[in-house]
Motif scaffolding. Structure first.
Motif, PDB file in Angstrom:
ATOM      1  N   ALA A   1       0.838  -1.239  -0.046  1.00 48.20           N
ATOM      2  CA  ALA A   1      -0.199  -0.026  -0.075  1.00 48.20           C
ATOM      3  C   ALA A   1       0.929   1.236  -0.004  1.00 48.20           C
ATOM      4  O   ALA A   1       0.646   2.085  -0.750  1.00 48.20           O
ATOM      5  CB  ALA A   1      -0.985   0.140   1.285  1.00 48.20           C
TER       6      ALA A   1
ATOM      7  N   ASP B   1       2.646   1.613  -3.473  1.00 55.90           N
ATOM      8  CA  ASP B   1       1.801   2.162  -4.488  1.00 55.90           C
ATOM      9  C   ASP B   1       1.530   3.573  -4.342  1.00 55.90           C
ATOM     10  O   ASP B   1       1.465   4.200  -5.138  1.00 55.90           O
ATOM     11  CB  ASP B   1       0.199   1.554  -4.178  1.00 55.90           C
ATOM     12  CG  ASP B   1       0.031   0.005  -4.680  1.00 55.90           C
ATOM     13  OD1 ASP B   1       1.408  -0.154  -5.364  1.00 55.90           O
ATOM     14  OD2 ASP B   1      -0.434  -0.646  -4.614  1.00 55.90           O
ATOM     15  N   SER B   2       1.012   4.075  -3.038  1.00 53.31           N
ATOM     16  CA  SER B   2       0.808   5.365  -2.708  1.00 53.31           C
ATOM     17  C   SER B   2       2.044   6.267  -3.070  1.00 53.31           C
ATOM     18  O   SER B   2       2.035   7.469  -3.662  1.00 53.31           O
ATOM     19  CB  SER B   2       0.377   5.826  -1.565  1.00 53.31           C
ATOM     20  OG  SER B   2      -0.364   4.680  -0.877  1.00 53.31           O
TER      21      SER B   2
ATOM     22  N   LYS C   1       2.674   6.973  -6.545  1.00 51.87           N
ATOM     23  CA  LYS C   1       1.524   7.748  -7.218  1.00 51.87           C
ATOM     24  C   LYS C   1       1.874   9.232  -7.186  1.00 51.87           C
ATOM     25  O   LYS C   1       1.236  10.136  -7.854  1.00 51.87           O
ATOM     26  CB  LYS C   1       0.266   7.531  -6.601  1.00 51.87           C
ATOM     27  CG  LYS C   1      -0.214   6.007  -7.402  1.00 51.87           C
ATOM     28  CD  LYS C   1      -1.769   6.249  -7.034  1.00 51.87           C
ATOM     29  CE  LYS C   1      -2.486   4.736  -7.450  1.00 51.87           C
ATOM     30  NZ  LYS C   1      -2.767   4.037  -6.357  1.00 51.87           N
TER      31      LYS C   1
ATOM     32  N   ILE D   1      -0.197   5.959   6.897  1.00 46.46           N
ATOM     33  CA  ILE D   1       0.586   6.213   5.230  1.00 46.46           C
ATOM     34  C   ILE D   1       0.711   7.615   4.804  1.00 46.46           C
ATOM     35  O   ILE D   1       1.698   7.997   4.198  1.00 46.46           O
ATOM     36  CB  ILE D   1      -0.186   5.254   4.451  1.00 46.46           C
ATOM     37  CG1 ILE D   1       0.065   3.709   4.674  1.00 46.46           C
ATOM     38  CG2 ILE D   1       0.025   5.602   3.085  1.00 46.46           C
ATOM     39  CD1 ILE D   1      -0.396   2.704   3.689  1.00 46.46           C
ATOM     40  N   TYR D   2      -0.496   8.241   5.177  1.00 54.64           N
ATOM     41  CA  TYR D   2      -0.453   9.599   4.562  1.00 54.64           C
ATOM     42  C   TYR D   2       0.524  10.337   5.194  1.00 54.64           C
ATOM     43  O   TYR D   2       1.054  11.317   4.306  1.00 54.64           O
ATOM     44  CB  TYR D   2      -1.883  10.388   4.793  1.00 54.64           C
ATOM     45  CG  TYR D   2      -2.311  10.839   6.148  1.00 54.64           C
ATOM     46  CD1 TYR D   2      -1.768  12.067   6.426  1.00 54.64           C
ATOM     47  CD2 TYR D   2      -2.932  10.255   6.921  1.00 54.64           C
ATOM     48  CE1 TYR D   2      -2.138  12.768   7.711  1.00 54.64           C
ATOM     49  CE2 TYR D   2      -3.246  10.723   8.162  1.00 54.64           C
ATOM     50  CZ  TYR D   2      -2.861  12.000   8.358  1.00 54.64           C
ATOM     51  OH  TYR D   2      -3.151  12.464   9.666  1.00 54.64           O
TER      52      TYR D   2
ATOM     53  N   ILE E   1       3.631   9.929   3.040  1.00 52.42           N
ATOM     54  CA  ILE E   1       3.404  10.503   1.774  1.00 52.42           C
ATOM     55  C   ILE E   1       3.600  11.919   1.679  1.00 52.42           C
ATOM     56  O   ILE E   1       4.396  12.529   0.954  1.00 52.42           O
ATOM     57  CB  ILE E   1       1.861  10.172   1.003  1.00 52.42           C
ATOM     58  CG1 ILE E   1       1.860   8.774   0.771  1.00 52.42           C
ATOM     59  CG2 ILE E   1       1.683  11.008  -0.112  1.00 52.42           C
ATOM     60  CD1 ILE E   1       0.560   8.247   0.638  1.00 52.42           C
TER      61      ILE E   1
ATOM     62  N   GLU F   1       6.374  13.597  -0.232  1.00 52.26           N
ATOM     63  CA  GLU F   1       6.285  14.401  -1.310  1.00 52.26           C
ATOM     64  C   GLU F   1       6.771  16.034  -0.949  1.00 52.26           C
ATOM     65  O   GLU F   1       7.384  16.927  -1.780  1.00 52.26           O
ATOM     66  CB  GLU F   1       4.679  14.904  -1.241  1.00 52.26           C
ATOM     67  CG  GLU F   1       4.130  15.592  -2.382  1.00 52.26           C
ATOM     68  CD  GLU F   1       2.461  15.407  -2.484  1.00 52.26           C
ATOM     69  OE1 GLU F   1       1.890  14.704  -1.859  1.00 52.26           O
ATOM     70  OE2 GLU F   1       1.988  16.221  -3.373  1.00 52.26           O
TER      71      GLU F   1
END
Ligand code: GDP
Length: 564
Positions: free
Chosen positions: A377, A380-381, A384, A446-447, A450, A454
């Protein structure tokens, strides 16, 4: 400019070499080590020169690999406990990282050596350090589960190392087990069962109920006999690899080594990686003392002065002094290499700087997580995330489980950042990361990961500028001054002219010269900072004098554009 203690890259050295008339030849760490050993009359390539008649058959060394929970540990336990012929009271009692069993094959007692750490992580960790110990891999696949991601990884690792595979289809006692399905699945990976005309041996077993485990051992021997020529020279100084090592309170450094060539004797002076010592005592997996250990024999060695790392190659030196000198030279080399690495490795924070210097355009990441689901997961994130075409993410390794030494080594080599999702390294690994300067980031949501990644990717972007036109002024008069050069008498048509801004000349609507600067700006006799639309002014463009009546001076600024 570099300081005397700084490490430089190959290219810089080549340039420097050309400059001062020297030929630069970079040698690998292995070559350097070989040269070091040669100074002590140790030639690692000697095996190739060995006479055929010196070589005697040796037992195969086996690693058990496969997906988690498919029964690797259980199988190793079963084999250890039921070693039929050489049964000791209660079987093999000690866990030293490897053990040997004896199997009866066509009336002949044959030995097999098992590496007692299941899984391909150990296998790759060893290979990363140059230790090619495994001769045959047993691939355990649970018949009630079939081929899973780590099954595939194990196949890849074994095939990359050109190690033949024997497939143990496990858990056939479980209701609903489907061994044939496993056979079908593995065919796709080039493992075709003998009964279908291929050359891979499949054995249906139950590690738990000890069904067909003896047949599996026979299959290992038959595969080794058919595909490999396992021979070694027992009559030379021993060499091999460290399988496991630790510090024991009472006994000091305790290392299990696997002899690959020669015979190791009590009293030998040995070097393992950067450790050295004299073999004070040797113990087998039953805790019995041994005087000598030949090829493919795992043996616990006492007497090293420090603890070597699993995978470190060991060898016998001519005497204690040579052993110590080799180890000390290697320690010095390792320290120097560590220092050099430290400077090269990056952290998320200085990616921005490095990127500005164009050293990096890919953020390399190693992901370790608590379950394959979370790792997938997260990967994948992360994949992206799109910040721009100029920078990207590359997941160079992912896996389930704690952050290991292997992960840190990888991150060091590939300048990667390690992401731990609900997992942590142990103390030793954390220390290693610290020493190597590898950054480890921990997340449990997870976020968050990210967002962080980022942000750092954005930080990696070079700033983007756009041009903003700030004014136009028409040249209406030209004053020629011997002291200042030509001065343009202008009328500011729009915007505001500021001293020091960049400008260009537009002649008949065409930009003729672009890289000029308003070097002085006057209203009447006074120097001013700026002149607004609708006013007259005198402009001097420094050494540039090629101006004509009717030319337009366009001023502009470069403004950093915020990335979205
Ligand atoms: P590993 O992660 O591959 O080392 O797997 P383990 O050896 O820890 O086994 C995982 C689970 O499967 C344990 O609960 C074992 O007892 C069980 N297990 C292993 N082999 C068999 C078997 O042949 N039959 C059955 N029924 N269970 C097994």
């Amino acid at each position: 400019m570099a300081t005397a203690t700084q490490s430089l890259d190959e290219e810089t050295f080549q340039i420097l070499g050309d400059e001062i008339g020297w030929k630069i030849q970079l040698v690998s760490a292995e070559e350097e080590d070989k040269e070091l050993l040669q100074q002590f009359d140790i030639n690692l390539d000697e095996e190739e020169l060995q006479d055929d008649k010196d070589l005697k058959p040796r037992p195969p060394v086996v690693t058990v690999m496969g997906h988690v929970d498919h029964g690797k540990t259980r199988l190793l336990d079963t084999i250890r406990k039921t070693n039929v012929i050489a049964r000791e009271a209660g079987g093999i009692t000690q866990r030293i990282g490897a053990y040997q069993v004896t199997v009866d094959l066509d009336g002949e007692a044959r030995k097999i050596t098992f590496l007692d750490t299941p899984g391909h992580e150990a296998f790759t960790a060893m290979r990363a350090r140059g230790a090619e110990l495994t001769d045959v891999a047993i691939l355990v696949v649970a018949a009630d589960d079939g081929v899973m991601p780590q099954t595939v990884e194990a196949i890849n690792h074994a095939q990359a190392a050109k190690v033949p595979i024997v497939v143990a289809v496990n858990k056939i006692d479980v209701p609903g087990a489907n061994p044939d399905k496993v056979r079908g699945q593995l065919t796709e990976f080039g493992l075709v069962p003998e009964e279908y005309g291929g050359d891979t041996m499949f054995v249906d077993i139950s590690a738990k109920q000890n069904i067909n485990v003896d047949k599996l051992l026979e299959a290992v021997l038959l595969t080794a006999d058919a595909e490999l020529d396992l021979r070694a020279n027992p009559n030379m100084d021993a060499r091999g690899a460290t399988v496991e090592a630790r510090l024991d309170k009472g006994r000091g450094a305790v290392a299990t080594v696997l002899v690959q060539q020669g015979t190791l004797h009590v009293g030998d002076a040995i070097v393992a990686g950067t450790s050295y010592g004299r073999v004070r005592a040797m113990l087998d997996e039953n805790g019995h003392t041994m005087e000598a250990a030949g090829p493919s024999t795992p043996v616990q060695v006492l007497g090293l002065t420090s603890v070597p790392t699993a995978g470190d190659l060991f060898l016998v030196a001519s005497d204690d002094r040579a052993a110590r000198q080799i180890a000390e030279k290697r320690q010095a080399t390792e320290r120097a290499a560590q220092l050099a690495k430290r400077r090269k490795v990056v952290s998320l924070e200085d990616f921005k700087k490095k990127f500005a210097e164009s050293e990096i355009d890919m953020l390399n990441i190693v992901i370790k997580g608590d379950s394959s689901g979370s790792v997938e997961a997260l990967e994948d994130s992360l994949m992206k995330i799109e910040v721009s075409d100029e920078v990207g993410i590359q997941v160079i390794h992912r896996g389930v489980g704690a952050i290991t030494q292997n992960d840190v080594n990888l991150a060091t080599v590939d300048k990667a950042v390690i992401i731990g999702f609900n997992v942590r390294p142990n103390r030793q690994v954390a220390d290693l990361a610290e020493r190597e300067g590898v950054e480890i980031k921990y997340y449990s949501v997870i976020y968050r990961a990210i967002e962080d990644i980022e942000a750092s990717l954005k930080g990696m972007l070079k700033p983007e500028y756009e041009e903003v036109v700030t004014s136009h002024s028409e040249i209406r008069e030209i004053f020629r001054s011997s002291k200042f050069g030509n001065i343009a008498g202008v009328m500011v048509q729009d915007g505001e002219v500021k001293r020091g801004t960049k400008c260009r000349i537009l002649r008949n609507g065409v930009a003729t010269v672009n890289d000029l600067e308003i070097s002085s700006l006057r209203r009447f006799k006074d120097d001013v900072q700026s002149v607004k639309e609708g006013y007259e002014a005198g402009i001097n463009l420094g050494t540039f004098n090629d101006i004509e009546l009717g030319d337009i001076i366009e001023t502009f600024e470069m403004r950093e554009v915020e990335r979205k």
